[in-house]
Design a protein around this motif. Sequence first.
Motif, PDB file in Angstrom:
ATOM      1  N   ALA A  22      44.360  36.080  37.929  1.00  0.00           N
ATOM      2  CA  ALA A  22      42.809  35.996  37.140  1.00  0.00           C
ATOM      3  C   ALA A  22      42.202  35.480  37.687  1.00  0.00           C
ATOM      4  O   ALA A  22      40.877  35.580  37.564  1.00  0.00           O
ATOM      5  N   TYR A  25      39.939  37.728  40.024  1.00  0.00           N
ATOM      6  CA  TYR A  25      39.597  38.216  39.263  1.00  0.00           C
ATOM      7  C   TYR A  25      38.513  37.832  38.481  1.00  0.00           C
ATOM      8  O   TYR A  25      37.132  39.072  38.919  1.00  0.00           O
ATOM      9  N   LEU A  49      47.550  40.338  35.134  1.00  0.00           N
ATOM     10  CA  LEU A  49      45.726  40.562  34.721  1.00  0.00           C
ATOM     11  C   LEU A  49      46.043  40.643  32.613  1.00  0.00           C
ATOM     12  O   LEU A  49      45.295  39.538  32.396  1.00  0.00           O
TER      13      LEU A  49
END
Length: 75
Positions: A22, A25, A49
């Motif tokens: 995460a 990302y 995620l």
Amino acid sequence: MHIKPRVRIVGAERHQLAQHVAGRYQEGESIRELALSIGRSYGFIHTLLEEAGAGLRHRGGDHRTRPASSAGGAE
């Protein structure tokens, strides 16, 4: 970080991986880039995620409509 294929990731290890993915990302890496670097599928990364509560980006960039005057048509 590359994870062995066909190894099930559960518990604290999965939570830690989800937080790691995460963070990357949120810094701008795509799901496909993450999947390739970690050695897992797109779907696995997408699920991680979601588990981490990361807000997923929309596909394909900016889809906002342009004002009619800038669309290139005759005025």
